[in-house]
Design a protein around this motif. Sequence first.
Motif, PDB file in Angstrom:
ATOM      1  N   PHE A   1       4.101   8.122  14.016  1.00 26.83           N
ATOM      2  CA  PHE A   1       3.458   8.624  15.242  1.00 26.83           C
ATOM      3  C   PHE A   1       2.095   7.968  15.486  1.00 26.83           C
ATOM      4  O   PHE A   1       1.534   8.073  16.571  1.00 26.83           O
ATOM      5  N   LEU A   2       1.563   7.261  14.483  1.00 23.53           N
ATOM      6  CA  LEU A   2       0.281   6.560  14.642  1.00 23.53           C
ATOM      7  C   LEU A   2       0.472   5.079  15.016  1.00 23.53           C
ATOM      8  O   LEU A   2      -0.506   4.355  15.230  1.00 23.53           O
TER       9      LEU A   2
ATOM     10  N   ASP B   1       0.859  -1.192   0.000  1.00 23.58           N
ATOM     11  CA  ASP B   1       0.000   0.000   0.000  1.00 23.58           C
ATOM     12  C   ASP B   1       0.889   1.234   0.000  1.00 23.58           C
ATOM     13  O   ASP B   1       2.100   1.139   0.195  1.00 23.58           O
ATOM     14  N   ASP B   2       0.266   2.403  -0.205  1.00 25.47           N
ATOM     15  CA  ASP B   2       1.079   3.620  -0.260  1.00 25.47           C
ATOM     16  C   ASP B   2       1.451   4.128   1.127  1.00 25.47           C
ATOM     17  O   ASP B   2       2.608   4.463   1.378  1.00 25.47           O
ATOM     18  N   VAL B   3       0.443   4.187   2.027  1.00 27.68           N
ATOM     19  CA  VAL B   3       0.668   4.819   3.337  1.00 27.68           C
ATOM     20  C   VAL B   3       0.265   3.864   4.461  1.00 27.68           C
ATOM     21  O   VAL B   3      -0.828   3.295   4.430  1.00 27.68           O
ATOM     22  N   LEU B   4       1.157   3.718   5.455  1.00 26.00           N
ATOM     23  CA  LEU B   4       0.809   3.055   6.712  1.00 26.00           C
ATOM     24  C   LEU B   4       0.498   4.156   7.711  1.00 26.00           C
ATOM     25  O   LEU B   4       1.390   4.950   8.055  1.00 26.00           O
ATOM     26  N   ALA B   5      -0.759   4.221   8.163  1.00 23.49           N
ATOM     27  CA  ALA B   5      -1.143   5.235   9.161  1.00 23.49           C
ATOM     28  C   ALA B   5      -1.450   4.497  10.467  1.00 23.49           C
ATOM     29  O   ALA B   5      -0.518   4.058  11.141  1.00 23.49           O
ATOM     30  N   THR B   6      -2.721   4.274  10.787  1.00 21.81           N
ATOM     31  CA  THR B   6      -3.038   3.535  12.023  1.00 21.81           C
ATOM     32  C   THR B   6      -2.794   2.042  11.875  1.00 21.81           C
ATOM     33  O   THR B   6      -2.786   1.307  12.867  1.00 21.81           O
ATOM     34  N   GLY B   7      -2.662   1.583  10.635  1.00 19.59           N
ATOM     35  CA  GLY B   7      -2.445   0.151  10.388  1.00 19.59           C
ATOM     36  C   GLY B   7      -3.732  -0.657  10.250  1.00 19.59           C
ATOM     37  O   GLY B   7      -3.687  -1.852   9.949  1.00 19.59           O
ATOM     38  N   GLY B   8      -4.875  -0.004  10.431  1.00 17.83           N
ATOM     39  CA  GLY B   8      -6.155  -0.721  10.368  1.00 17.83           C
ATOM     40  C   GLY B   8      -6.396  -1.387   9.020  1.00 17.83           C
ATOM     41  O   GLY B   8      -6.851  -2.539   8.956  1.00 17.83           O
ATOM     42  N   THR B   9      -6.068  -0.683   7.955  1.00 18.67           N
ATOM     43  CA  THR B   9      -6.306  -1.216   6.607  1.00 18.67           C
ATOM     44  C   THR B   9      -5.421  -2.435   6.340  1.00 18.67           C
ATOM     45  O   THR B   9      -5.905  -3.484   5.900  1.00 18.67           O
ATOM     46  N   ALA B  10      -4.134  -2.292   6.611  1.00 20.40           N
ATOM     47  CA  ALA B  10      -3.192  -3.394   6.329  1.00 20.40           C
ATOM     48  C   ALA B  10      -3.481  -4.595   7.226  1.00 20.40           C
ATOM     49  O   ALA B  10      -3.378  -5.754   6.785  1.00 20.40           O
ATOM     50  N   GLU B  11      -3.857  -4.331   8.472  1.00 16.66           N
ATOM     51  CA  GLU B  11      -4.200  -5.434   9.388  1.00 16.66           C
ATOM     52  C   GLU B  11      -5.425  -6.202   8.858  1.00 16.66           C
ATOM     53  O   GLU B  11      -5.437  -7.441   8.860  1.00 16.66           O
ATOM     54  N   ALA B  12      -6.434  -5.465   8.396  1.00 20.61           N
ATOM     55  CA  ALA B  12      -7.636  -6.120   7.851  1.00 20.61           C
ATOM     56  C   ALA B  12      -7.271  -6.968   6.632  1.00 20.61           C
ATOM     57  O   ALA B  12      -7.778  -8.085   6.467  1.00 20.61           O
ATOM     58  N   CYS B  13      -6.366  -6.473   5.798  1.00 18.42           N
ATOM     59  CA  CYS B  13      -5.915  -7.258   4.627  1.00 18.42           C
ATOM     60  C   CYS B  13      -5.222  -8.530   5.067  1.00 18.42           C
ATOM     61  O   CYS B  13      -5.448  -9.599   4.486  1.00 18.42           O
TER      62      CYS B  13
ATOM     63  N   PRO C   1       2.320  -8.920  14.568  1.00 22.70           N
ATOM     64  CA  PRO C   1       1.871 -10.294  14.795  1.00 22.70           C
ATOM     65  C   PRO C   1       1.868 -11.138  13.509  1.00 22.70           C
ATOM     66  O   PRO C   1       1.904 -12.379  13.586  1.00 22.70           O
ATOM     67  N   PHE C   2       1.852 -10.499  12.351  1.00 21.87           N
ATOM     68  CA  PHE C   2       1.786 -11.240  11.077  1.00 21.87           C
ATOM     69  C   PHE C   2       3.177 -11.517  10.518  1.00 21.87           C
ATOM     70  O   PHE C   2       3.430 -12.580   9.960  1.00 21.87           O
ATOM     71  N   THR C   3       4.071 -10.544  10.613  1.00 18.36           N
ATOM     72  CA  THR C   3       5.460 -10.696  10.146  1.00 18.36           C
ATOM     73  C   THR C   3       6.304  -9.536  10.681  1.00 18.36           C
ATOM     74  O   THR C   3       5.783  -8.449  10.944  1.00 18.36           O
ATOM     75  N   GLU C   4       7.612  -9.801  10.816  1.00 14.92           N
ATOM     76  CA  GLU C   4       8.547  -8.737  11.226  1.00 14.92           C
ATOM     77  C   GLU C   4       8.965  -7.907  10.007  1.00 14.92           C
ATOM     78  O   GLU C   4       9.566  -6.847  10.146  1.00 14.92           O
ATOM     79  N   GLU C   5       8.673  -8.409   8.804  1.00 16.83           N
ATOM     80  CA  GLU C   5       9.111  -7.724   7.565  1.00 16.83           C
ATOM     81  C   GLU C   5       8.141  -6.622   7.199  1.00 16.83           C
ATOM     82  O   GLU C   5       7.158  -6.860   6.485  1.00 16.83           O
ATOM     83  N   ILE C   6       8.400  -5.428   7.701  1.00 17.40           N
ATOM     84  CA  ILE C   6       7.535  -4.288   7.405  1.00 17.40           C
ATOM     85  C   ILE C   6       8.439  -3.197   6.811  1.00 17.40           C
ATOM     86  O   ILE C   6       9.244  -2.587   7.518  1.00 17.40           O
ATOM     87  N   ILE C   7       8.330  -3.028   5.486  1.00 20.95           N
ATOM     88  CA  ILE C   7       9.226  -2.136   4.750  1.00 20.95           C
ATOM     89  C   ILE C   7       8.528  -0.796   4.526  1.00 20.95           C
ATOM     90  O   ILE C   7       7.375  -0.774   4.100  1.00 20.95           O
ATOM     91  N   SER C   8       9.240   0.305   4.789  1.00 17.15           N
ATOM     92  CA  SER C   8       8.728   1.606   4.329  1.00 17.15           C
ATOM     93  C   SER C   8       9.907   2.388   3.778  1.00 17.15           C
ATOM     94  O   SER C   8      11.028   2.276   4.285  1.00 17.15           O
ATOM     95  N   LEU C   9       9.665   3.155   2.718  1.00 18.19           N
ATOM     96  CA  LEU C   9      10.766   3.880   2.069  1.00 18.19           C
ATOM     97  C   LEU C   9      11.026   5.225   2.730  1.00 18.19           C
ATOM     98  O   LEU C   9      12.107   5.783   2.593  1.00 18.19           O
ATOM     99  N   THR C  10      10.019   5.745   3.432  1.00 22.06           N
ATOM    100  CA  THR C  10      10.232   6.950   4.220  1.00 22.06           C
ATOM    101  C   THR C  10       9.287   6.961   5.413  1.00 22.06           C
ATOM    102  O   THR C  10       8.294   6.228   5.427  1.00 22.06           O
ATOM    103  N   GLU C  11       9.645   7.774   6.423  1.00 22.56           N
ATOM    104  CA  GLU C  11       8.858   7.837   7.668  1.00 22.56           C
ATOM    105  C   GLU C  11       8.628   9.285   8.056  1.00 22.56           C
ATOM    106  O   GLU C  11       9.458  10.140   7.754  1.00 22.56           O
ATOM    107  N   TYR C  12       7.516   9.518   8.727  1.00 25.52           N
ATOM    108  CA  TYR C  12       7.277  10.858   9.315  1.00 25.52           C
ATOM    109  C   TYR C  12       6.885  10.685  10.760  1.00 25.52           C
ATOM    110  O   TYR C  12       6.244   9.706  11.115  1.00 25.52           O
TER     111      TYR C  12
END
Length: 176
Positions: free
Chosen positions: A156-157, A122-134, A165-176
């Motif tokens: 910050f979210l 996905d493009d943005v990880l915010a609260t993580g609700g969307t990715a967790e549901a996926c 809990p699903f995997t330790e592999e969580i890649i992001s190209l930039t962070e805020y």
Amino acid sequence: MSTLQEKINDTIVDVIDFPKEGIVYKDITPLFLDATLSGEIVDEFVKQAKGKVDVVCGIESRGFLYGIQIAQKLNVPFVLIRKAGKLPPPTINESYDLEYGQATIEINPNYIKEGDRVLIHDDVLATGGTAEACAKLINKCGGKISQFSFIVDLTFLNGKDKLTPFTEEIISLTEY
Ligand SMILES: O=P(O)(O)OC[C@H]1O[C@H](OP(=O)(O)OP(=O)(O)O)[C@H](O)[C@@H]1O
Ligand SMILES: Nc1ncnc2[nH]cnc12
């Protein structure tokens, strides 16, 4: 020479109070105006996923844009995870909260095979609700999450907390 992260940071635009008051919206669409930078972004995601995934799942809608390119470069299937009511049956669904609302997503369960190693993109990880549901949807289909990848992590979210809990592999190209 700027790093990939610096180039992404210089290109993404902050939009204040969109889509609701109090939200600083990260507009990633300027990235698509730069074909060279978009190519570098896809190549970086591909490098980090190579040999680890059997299927790429992209989340509607912004997760489709680089998601399908990553899948094609990895030479693996691309599966669309869509907002409720958009995919024809058969579908299974999950509801979730996100930074600025509530939503339901769906997948065709026949597109994931038992034991598939899945990259959720996905493009943005915010609260993580969307990715967790996926991730829950993929698990229901018998797949396992091998990696999450995002252009941006709004750290910050604390979205990562929902995904570890699903995997330790969580890649992001930039962070805020
Ligand atoms: O981590 P979360 O708090 O769940 O938020 C992240 C999600 O929010 C945005 O999608 P949005 O629902 O705005 O849809 P869009 O991609 O169609 O614009 C973004 O593309 C992620 O999918
Ligand atoms: N602040 C934000 N900017 C862009 N996309 C988002 N999705 C969830 N929160 C977001």
